[in-house]
Design an enzyme around this catalytic site. Structure first.
Site, mmCIF file in Angstrom:
data_model
loop_
_atom_site.group_PDB
_atom_site.id
_atom_site.type_symbol
_atom_site.label_atom_id
_atom_site.label_comp_id
_atom_site.label_asym_id
_atom_site.label_seq_id
_atom_site.Cartn_x
_atom_site.Cartn_y
_atom_site.Cartn_z
ATOM 1 N N HIS A 58 -4.143 1.226 7.962
ATOM 2 C CA HIS A 58 -2.793 1.903 8.107
ATOM 3 C C HIS A 58 -2.518 3.073 6.955
ATOM 4 C CE1 HIS A 58 1.795 1.254 7.881
ATOM 5 N NE2 HIS A 58 1.788 1.943 6.860
ATOM 6 N N GLU A 59 -2.969 2.835 5.856
ATOM 7 C CA GLU A 59 -3.029 3.992 4.710
ATOM 8 C C GLU A 59 -3.895 5.111 5.339
ATOM 9 O OE1 GLU A 59 -0.720 3.476 3.141
ATOM 10 O OE2 GLU A 59 -0.477 1.442 3.059
ATOM 11 N N CYS A 84 6.192 -0.250 7.303
ATOM 12 C CA CYS A 84 5.964 1.005 6.698
ATOM 13 C C CYS A 84 7.114 1.161 5.786
ATOM 14 C CB CYS A 84 5.597 1.733 7.654
ATOM 15 S SG CYS A 84 4.935 3.567 6.993
ATOM 16 N N LEU A 85 6.622 1.683 4.701
ATOM 17 C CA LEU A 85 7.765 1.847 3.650
ATOM 18 C C LEU A 85 8.321 3.450 4.177
ATOM 19 C CD1 LEU A 85 5.840 1.356 0.309
ATOM 20 C CD2 LEU A 85 7.917 -0.176 1.175
ATOM 21 N N HIS A 88 -2.044 7.487 7.285
ATOM 22 C CA HIS A 88 -1.109 8.415 6.776
ATOM 23 C C HIS A 88 -2.014 9.486 6.564
ATOM 24 C CE1 HIS A 88 2.753 6.242 6.584
ATOM 25 N NE2 HIS A 88 2.013 4.863 6.169
ATOM 26 N N GLN A 112 2.969 10.196 1.895
ATOM 27 C CA GLN A 112 4.131 9.360 1.812
ATOM 28 C C GLN A 112 5.129 9.870 0.630
ATOM 29 O OE1 GLN A 112 2.578 5.298 2.611
ATOM 30 N NE2 GLN A 112 4.394 4.900 3.367
ATOM 31 N N GLY A 143 1.022 -1.113 -0.075
ATOM 32 C CA GLY A 143 -0.033 0.036 -0.117
ATOM 33 C C GLY A 143 0.879 1.172 0.111
HETATM 34 O O1 GNR Z 1 4.181 -2.608 2.439
HETATM 35 C C1 GNR Z 1 3.426 -2.633 3.591
HETATM 36 N N1 GNR Z 1 3.319 -3.589 4.472
HETATM 37 C C2 GNR Z 1 2.259 -3.589 5.356
HETATM 38 C C3 GNR Z 1 2.382 -4.757 6.188
HETATM 39 C C4 GNR Z 1 1.519 -4.737 7.367
HETATM 40 C C5 GNR Z 1 0.843 -3.716 7.633
HETATM 41 C C6 GNR Z 1 0.740 -2.758 6.648
HETATM 42 C C7 GNR Z 1 1.649 -2.636 5.707
HETATM 43 S S1 GNR Z 1 1.503 -1.169 4.728
HETATM 44 C C8 GNR Z 1 3.317 -1.188 3.992
HETATM 45 C C9 GNR Z 1 3.417 -0.184 3.053
HETATM 46 C C10 GNR Z 1 3.166 1.206 3.681
HETATM 47 O O2 GNR Z 1 3.950 1.718 4.161
HETATM 48 N N2 GNR Z 1 1.857 1.808 3.569
HETATM 49 O O3 GNR Z 1 1.815 2.993 3.989
HETATM 50 NI NI NI Z 2 2.968 2.975 5.797
#
Ligand code: GNR
Ligand code: NI
Length: 170
Positions: free
Chosen positions: A134-135, A92-93, A138, A51, A46
């Protein structure tokens, strides 16, 4: 194909609140394409516009095994959350190399617009439910490490700043 630069924690721009998209036009579709390219390249499941330093309510997600089942969420709203929560390990990236458990609603329903501006509603569970929450955090300026203890968060901050300095030197 255009790859975008992903902001890294701790960067103040990750805490900006994203504004709703007024019209889903060619500019937004280009942003979606570039965000998808950036997510697949990373690779991640995601990516939120925040980001890549674009403070508009746009998310791309792909939780499929083969990685070509792109879900586009523009102006998403969670309309229902299950009372049951589940702790799942997240990454998270924007915080590379850090993984820890966060409690999220197990199941959600949400509405959003697709890349053509068409509204849709969806129910999600498992990794997709985790990822949508999670997104959407952000877009509110929230990074998952903010759910962790102050001790863990400060350790992560120190580690990320050190990694950043190593990168600049190299
Ligand atoms: O790549 C991602 N893997 C992930 C794994 C578990 C819970 C959430 C994520 S999101 C993350 C990519 C990212 O940072 N999205 O904002
Ligand atoms: Ni993230």
């Amino acid at each position: 194909m255009a790859l975008l630069t992903i902001l890294r924690y701790p960067d103040a721009r990750l805490h900006k609140k994203a504004k709703p998209v007024a019209v889903v036009d060619e500019r937004i579709r280009k942003l979606v394409r570039d965000m998808a390219d950036t997510m697949y390249e990373a690779p991640g499941v995601g990516l939120a516009a925040t980001q890549v330093d674009v403070h508009e309510r746009v998310i791309v997600i792909d939780v499929s095994d083969e990685g070509r089942d792109l879900l586009v969420l523009i102006n998403p709203e969670i309309t229902w959350k299950s009372e049951t929560v589940k702790a799942v390990e997240e990454g998270c990236l924007s915080v590379p190399g850090i993984y820890d458990e966060v409690e999220r609603a197990e199941r959600i329903r949400f509405t959003a617009l697709d890349e053509e501006g068409r509204p849709y509603e969806m129910q999600a569970e498992g990794l997709l439910a985790v990822c949508v929450q999670h997104e959407m955090d952000h877009l509110e300026g929230k990074v998952f490490v903010e759910y962790l203890s102050a001790l863990k968060r400060n350790r992560i901050k120190t580690k990320m700043k050190k990694a950043e300095r190593e990168l600049v030197k190299a």
